[in-house]
Every structure is written in structure tokens, then in C-alpha cells.
Design an enzyme around this catalytic site. Structure first.
Site, PDB file in Angstrom:
ATOM      1  N   GLU A  31      -1.407   3.709  -1.312  1.00 28.42           N
ATOM      2  CA  GLU A  31      -1.879   5.086  -1.236  1.00 28.42           C
ATOM      3  C   GLU A  31      -1.522   5.886  -2.486  1.00 28.42           C
ATOM      4  O   GLU A  31      -0.375   5.886  -2.926  1.00 28.42           O
ATOM      5  CB  GLU A  31      -1.291   5.740   0.022  1.00 28.42           C
ATOM      6  CG  GLU A  31      -1.660   7.188   0.234  1.00 28.42           C
ATOM      7  CD  GLU A  31      -3.166   7.453   0.263  1.00 28.42           C
ATOM      8  OE1 GLU A  31      -3.881   6.696   0.942  1.00 28.42           O
ATOM      9  OE2 GLU A  31      -3.625   8.399  -0.399  1.00 28.42           O
ATOM     10  N   THR A  66      -9.640   7.106  -0.020  1.00 23.73           N
ATOM     11  CA  THR A  66      -9.289   5.731   0.365  1.00 23.73           C
ATOM     12  C   THR A  66     -10.522   4.944   0.793  1.00 23.73           C
ATOM     13  O   THR A  66     -10.684   3.775   0.448  1.00 23.73           O
ATOM     14  CB  THR A  66      -8.294   5.724   1.536  1.00 23.73           C
ATOM     15  OG1 THR A  66      -7.242   6.629   1.249  1.00 23.73           O
ATOM     16  CG2 THR A  66      -7.718   4.350   1.765  1.00 23.73           C
ATOM     17  N   HIS A 125       1.220   9.867   0.562  1.00 27.48           N
ATOM     18  CA  HIS A 125       0.007  10.701   0.663  1.00 27.48           C
ATOM     19  C   HIS A 125       0.397  12.162   0.486  1.00 27.48           C
ATOM     20  O   HIS A 125       1.439  12.581   0.972  1.00 27.48           O
ATOM     21  CB  HIS A 125      -0.645  10.493   2.034  1.00 27.48           C
ATOM     22  CG  HIS A 125      -2.046  11.017   2.118  1.00 27.48           C
ATOM     23  ND1 HIS A 125      -2.334  12.352   2.087  1.00 27.48           N
ATOM     24  CD2 HIS A 125      -3.232  10.368   2.203  1.00 27.48           C
ATOM     25  CE1 HIS A 125      -3.645  12.516   2.152  1.00 27.48           C
ATOM     26  NE2 HIS A 125      -4.212  11.317   2.223  1.00 27.48           N
ATOM     27  N   ASP A 180      -5.291   3.020  -4.557  1.00 27.56           N
ATOM     28  CA  ASP A 180      -6.610   3.370  -4.026  1.00 27.56           C
ATOM     29  C   ASP A 180      -7.309   4.457  -4.844  1.00 27.56           C
ATOM     30  O   ASP A 180      -8.509   4.405  -5.067  1.00 27.56           O
ATOM     31  CB  ASP A 180      -6.563   3.733  -2.527  1.00 27.56           C
ATOM     32  CG  ASP A 180      -5.679   4.929  -2.190  1.00 27.56           C
ATOM     33  OD1 ASP A 180      -4.953   5.408  -3.077  1.00 27.56           O
ATOM     34  OD2 ASP A 180      -5.717   5.370  -1.023  1.00 27.56           O
ATOM     35  N   HIS A 181      -6.536   5.461  -5.321  1.00 29.64           N
ATOM     36  CA  HIS A 181      -7.132   6.568  -6.083  1.00 29.64           C
ATOM     37  C   HIS A 181      -5.990   7.366  -6.675  1.00 29.64           C
ATOM     38  O   HIS A 181      -4.826   7.068  -6.420  1.00 29.64           O
ATOM     39  CB  HIS A 181      -8.016   7.437  -5.189  1.00 29.64           C
ATOM     40  CG  HIS A 181      -7.349   7.836  -3.907  1.00 29.64           C
ATOM     41  ND1 HIS A 181      -6.373   8.803  -3.837  1.00 29.64           N
ATOM     42  CD2 HIS A 181      -7.462   7.342  -2.648  1.00 29.64           C
ATOM     43  CE1 HIS A 181      -5.943   8.917  -2.603  1.00 29.64           C
ATOM     44  NE2 HIS A 181      -6.578   8.027  -1.843  1.00 29.64           N
TER      45      HIS A 181
END
Ligand code: GP9
Ligand code: MN
Length: 626
Positions: free
Chosen positions: A253, A295, A410, A469-470
Site C-alpha cells: 500500500e 489500488t 494507507h 500500488d501507487h
């Protein structure tokens, strides 16, 4: 005493001016809209006006009380739309789109983030509305009702439309092709305004529904041609090297690549990963290519080697499409495909989309024991998530293709003191400060998971693929990021901050660092080739990362791209070595390519074109074409 004379302004004019000025103030205070010259500033000031005039102007056709009600209600709705954009922007650094609005189920799950995103003084965003209410109830004479003559109505609307066109024309001189290239929402909002932008978005939405209805297989020929010239033969030494082995994928994450081998407070942020990359293939020039679907976009790239959409999350907007995803392909090889993620199954519409991809099982919230002690922020803490997942892995039919999606790192990066293995960073920016301990926590969770895999005898028989993921830190935090990295975060640096780690561990391989420029789009062919499935002839935009002559190119979803020597972002071509802007012609050969890639991929999604692809499952292709 002589009575003071107040100007006689009608309600519509007052409401328009208030809303107009409020919008401009909000632009300047709540969004980071970069303004380069006075013309852009003027466009920004002008752009809300035509929409407000047109909308509130409908009140001219109404009688007194009806008009008042209409002006109040529409002022409120417009203010609410603006405010929703402000809150959304705080989190995503982006403006709302209609598909995202339909993701209310996600929004309600945001929970902890929403309270973090709202401020006590947010009611100020409705000041103009409050003024209107007070005016109407206390001093109605200040905004008297005057029935408008036909002539007045005509002049009013002509003027409003003229202002709108003037705005568009100015914007077009400042930004040619503004409406045809919609990668960059900031550019759109800056030029046509938030409100007109939403209308434009509505138009796009309608267009995309029509696109599917009218699409036929003929468009596929060009695309097939394009992808087949891109196809690269796999490296013989790597092809099939992991045939029959389990695949363990770990989506990390919000993990950006800058944390790897980086120190804070003289401590490593990712001590485990820093070691693990030494015994793996580590790609240090690997980019995320996600957009609003975060995600879920990364999952889409991973399993399909198609680009996600520039607006909305494709997991929501096109979950009914035909896909030819990795889990489905691996079925023929006897694989069991599973996704493991301790969140509601409907988040990002995963439950539906996974079915389309061919996943056999989704281990979601009900498959985990989640309580106050073992959760933080968005839910189950990563260490517990992995610990509880081992049980599921044990039960899974072998070989498996299992994707683990972590959660602790997150936004807003919350973590209890006991779980902080490193102190937060010290800067004025809480988000950047807290990001460090949550990344460090995730690193610890990964270490424990790998140890557990060894204990369970799953380590040697599996390839393990970890990827970010990003991004985790948006451009809203450039100042603190600049401090942390020891350099200014310019657009050139920002584009390269979109690098996320990619680590591929293959048992028995020593591994090495591979610095070719690549992106999430390349994961699918890489994985399939390692498993001995040749992707020749299939429709995907990535190339095998181990292929000998893979082109150095990562196209980001906003149209930026990175090559071996250049970075192209926000319309400027930069020399990678120096960070200086370079002659545009140096980036030009790739510009067409980048545009083609994104447009072809979009075409496939909007037209649901894989339903016409003969490699696709004929039964579902038939279901979809009805
Ligand atoms: C939610 C998790 C996080 O299930 O994947 O989503 P994100 O906000 O990063 O897209
Ligand atoms: Mn994520």
C-alpha cells in the site's frame, strides 16, 4: 433623519456575485492550481461566471417566491459541489468525476480518513449561502424581486453565453486541444472552471455508454497490429523458469520507491526490503500507472496489462466487460487464483471485478478476525493480516496465484506507539512524518511473512513478487518531501517520485538490480513468461521485463512519460541527467507512442472490445454482446 439609500440589486445578481467570488477564493485557497501568467489568472477568475449566470438566470422565468427558493437551492447545491471537490482534493489531490461519485460505498468506508479530512471551519465554504438566507429573511428589500422583461431575459442569456464562449476561446489559445486531451483534470478546471468541467464530465460519461453500444470488432485490428509490433520474445533463460511454482504477489500500500535504502533519524525505513532486494531481481526504475482508482487501478494493470482509465475507477465503470486476465489464463495451467485483503468485498467493486478476471476465491473481511486490538486506521494491521493469511494459504490448492493486499500504510498513516519501529519524521507536515513509521511497520510485516512462508515450506516452491500500488505522498506535500529528499520537488522530480518498488524473488536465483524504465503494465507478460505461458498474440500493452531488448518507457496515466534519457511531464521535456528542460523534439518520438498506448487501451475498455477477441471465452463473449 434621512434614510440611507441602499443600492437596489436583484437577488440573482447578488447570488451570482457571491458565488462567483467565493469560487475564485476557493480556487486560490483550497486547490493548488499553478498559474504561470496574468492571462491564466484572468481565465481562472472568469471561468465560474458563465455557468453561474446561466444556472441562476433560470430564476428570471420564475415568480417571486419560486425564484427565491430556486436561487437558495441552486446556490446551496453549487456550493456543495464545490465543497465536495475541496474535500476530495484534500485526499486525492484531484477533482471529482461522475464515476467516482458513484463509488459512494467506498466513500462511506473511508471512515477515519473523512474525519481527518474535515476541518472545524469548513462551514465557511457556505458563507455566501448564509448571507443569502439572512438577506432574504432580514432585509428582503435589499434584493427586490423584479419581473424580467423578454428583452432583459434575452440580453442576459446572450451575455452569459458570450462570456462562456469568450472563456473557451481564451482557454483554447492558452491550451490548444484542451477538450480533446483530458488526461489532466487540473488543466481542465483551470481553464473552463469546476462547474463547466462537471458538465463536460457528464458529457463524457454519456459518450462512453454510447461507445460500447456502437463498438464493433473492426477497431481491434489496428490495436492488434500495434501490440504485436510491441511484443518482445522472452529471454530463453527466464522463460518457464517458474513453471508450476506458486505465485505470491504482494501489493504494498502507498509504497513509493524513495523509501528503499533511505534513512530517517539515521535508521533505515525498510531494513527488511533493503536486504531482500539483494537476493531478488529489483527494478529501481519501475513506475505506477494508476489514476483515480488507486489500488484497484494497480490490480487492473497487474492482471490485464491494460491501462486504467484517466477518470473514475475502471473496477467500477467497466466491471461487466470481457477481460482476458492472468487468473483466467492460468486456469489452463491448473492454477488456483485467490486475492486476500481484509476489507469489505465490495470495496472498489472487487467482488464483481474479480469474477470477471477469473479469481477462484476472494478472502475478504469475513475471512479474518478483526477487532480493536489488531486494527488501526483502515482495518486489520498488516502483521496480523499476514499471520491470519498463512492459514488460508495452507488450505489453498497448489499451485496457486495469490495476491495479498496490505493496508496499514494507507493515508492518514495512523499507527499506535507500540507498532512504531522508527520515529516519525520531523517536519511541519504530519502526513509525511507519519508515513515513515507506517512504511517501516509494513516492512516488519513483510519480514515476518517471509519467515512464516519458510516455516510453512512455501518459500522454495514459490516466486514472490512485491510491488508498490501507487504513490502515498501527493504533490500537496512537496515542501516536506523536499526536506526529506534534500532537493526541491519540481514537476521533473515529482514525475520520478511515481516510481514504486518492484521486487521479484525466484528461488535459486541470485537476482540483481535492473534499471530499465518500466511500469505496472509490464507485470502480466513478465509473470506469464516466467510461468511458461507465451503472451504472443494476446492483447496487452506491457512487455516482459526480462526480454532482452525491452524498450525503456513508462507512460503514466496523466500522459507524462519517462524514457531512458528524458522525462516528459506537464508539457515539458526534461533531460534526465540534469533536470533541465530540453528541446521538445527529443521527447517527440515517444509522444505519439504514449498517446497511442493510452488511447488504444481506452478504446478497448470503452468499447468492451475484448468481447470480440477470439482468444476470449466464447460463452461470456456471447453473454456480453446481447
Ligand atoms: C482498500 C484498499 C485501499 O481496500 O485497497 O484502497 P486505496 O485507497 O489505496 O485505493
Ligand atoms: Mn492503495
Amino acid at each position: 433623519m434621512r434614510k440611507k439609500k441602499w443600492p437596489n440589486l436583484s437577488l440573482i445578481i447578488i447570488a451570482t456575485v457571491l458565488l462567483w467570488l467565493k469560487t475564485y477564493i476557493v480556487y486560490k485557497t483550497s486547490f493548488e492550481i499553478k498559474i504561470e501568467n496574468w492571462k491564466q489568472e484572468f481565465i481562472l477568475l472568469l471561468n465560474p461566471l458563465s455557468f453561474i449566470l446561466l444556472t441562476l438566470g433560470l430564476g428570471l422565468f420564475m415568480k417571486k417566491n419560486k425564484q427565491r427558493r430556486y436561487i437558495l437551492i441552486s446556490s446551496f447545491i453549487i456550493s456543495a459541489v464545490l465543497f465536495a471537490n475541496v474535500v476530495f482534493y484534500r485526499f486525492f489531490n484531484d477533482f471529482l468525476t461522475i464515476p467516482v461519485l458513484f463509488q459512494a460505498s467506498n466513500m462511506s468506508d473511508l471512515g477515519s480518513s473523512v474525519s481527518e479530512l474535515l476541518n472545524w471551519n469548513d462551514f465557511l465554504y457556505f458563507t455566501d449561502f448564509a448571507v443569502l438566507v439572512l438577506l432574504i429573511s432580514l432585509k428582503p428589500r435589499l434584493a427586490p424581486y423584479r419581473p424580467a422583461s423578454k428583452i432583459y431575459q434575452r440580453v442576459y442569456f446572450l451575455a452569459a453565453i458570450a462570456i462562456g464562449f469568450f472563456n473557451l476561446a481564451l482557454a483554447e489559445t492558452e491550451r490548444p486541444q484542451l477538450l480533446t486531451r483530458t488526461f489532466d483534470r487540473e488543466m481542465l478546471v483551470k481553464n473552463i472552471g469546476t462547474y463547466n468541467y462537471h458538465i463536460y464530465d457528464l458529457f463524457l460519461q454519456t459518450k462512453s455508454s454510447a461507445q460500447r453500444a456502437f463498438a464493433d470488432g473492426s477497431e481491434l485490428a489496428d490495436i492488434k497490429n500495434y501490440v504485436s509490433t510491441k511484443y518482445k520474445k522472452p529471454d530463453e533463460k527466464m522463460f518457464g523458469i517458474a513453471e508450476g511454482k506458486n505465485v505470491i504477489l504482494i501489493s504494498m500500500e502507498s509504497t513509493q520507491n524513495f523509501v528503499i535504502n533511505e534513512m530517517v533519524n539515521e535508521q533505515e525505513i525498510t531494513p527488511f526490503l533493503n536486504d531482500f532486494i539483494k537476493e531478488s531481481y529489483y527494478f529501481d526504475n519501475f513506475y505506477h500507472q494508476t489514476a483515480q482508482g488507486k489500488t484497484s487501478d494497480s490490480e487492473f494493470l497487474l492482471d490485464n496489462s491494460l491501462y486504467p482509465l484517466s477518470r473514475g475507477a475502471v473496477f467500477f465503470t467497466h466491471s461487466g466487460n470481457e477481460y482476458h486476465a492472468t487468473p483466467e489464463i492460468l486456469k489452463d495451467k491448473g492454477y488456483f487464483a485467490a486475492s486476500l485483503h481484509a476489507n469489505n468485498k465490495s470495496f472498489w467493486n472487487r467482488d464483481l471485478m474479480y469474477k470477471g478476471f477469473g479469481y477462484d476465491r476472494f478472502y475478504s473481511l469475513p475471512d479474518y478476525q478483526v477487532n480493536n486490538e489488531n486494527s488501526v486506521g483502515w482495518g486489520l494491521k498488516d502483521i496480523h493480516f499476514f499471520e491470519q493469511s498463512v492459514k488460508h494459504l495452507r488450505e489453498m490448492p497448489k499451485p496457486f496465484y495469490a495476491k495479498f493486499i496490505t493496508l496499514t500504510n494507507h493515508f492518514p498513516f495512523e499507527l499506535g506507539e507500540d507498532d512504531q519501529f522508527i520515529e516519525p519524521y520531523h517536519s511541519a507536515d504530519k502526513t509525511v512524518n507519519n508515513y515513515i513509521p507506517t512504511v517501516r511497520y509494513q516492512d516488519e510485516a513483510l519480514k515476518i511473512f517471509i519467515e512464516r512462508l519458510k516455516e510453512e515450506d512455501l518459500y522454495e516452491g514459490s516466486i514472490i513478487i512485491l510491488y508498490g500500488d501507487h504513490y502515498g505522498i501527493s504533490e500537496n506535500h512537496n515542501e516536506a518531501m523536499g526536506e526529506l529528499l534534500g532537493k526541491d520537488v519540481t514537476p521533473f522530480v515529482s514525475a520520478q517520485l511515481q516510481k514504486v518498488p518492484l521486487i521479484i524473488h525466484i528461488p535459486g536465483h541470485k537476482g540483481k538490480t535492473i534499471s530499465n524504465v518500466s511500469g505496472q503494465i509490464d507485470l502480466k507478460p513478465t509473470i506469464l513468461h516466467l510461468l511458461g505461458v507465451d503472451t504472443k498474440g494476446s492483447i496487452e500493452f506491457g512487455t516482459d521485463l526480462f526480454a532482452k531488448n525491452k524498450m525503456d518507457l513508462a507512460v503514466l496515466r496523466d500522459g507524462s512519460f519517462i524514457t531512458k534519457n528524458h522525462v516528459y511531464t506537464k508539457g515539458i521535456c526534461y533531460e534526465k541527467d540534469t533536470g533541465q528542460s530540453a528541446d521538445k523534439s527529443l521527447c517527440e518520438p515517444y509522444m505519439e507512442k504514449a498517446k497511442n498506448e493510452l488511447e488504444y487501451s481506452d478504446k478497448i475498455i470503452y468499447g468492451d472490445l475484448l468481447r470480440f477477441y477470439e482468444g476470449a471465452d466464447p460463452k461470456s463473449a456471447m453473454d456480453n454482446s446481447q
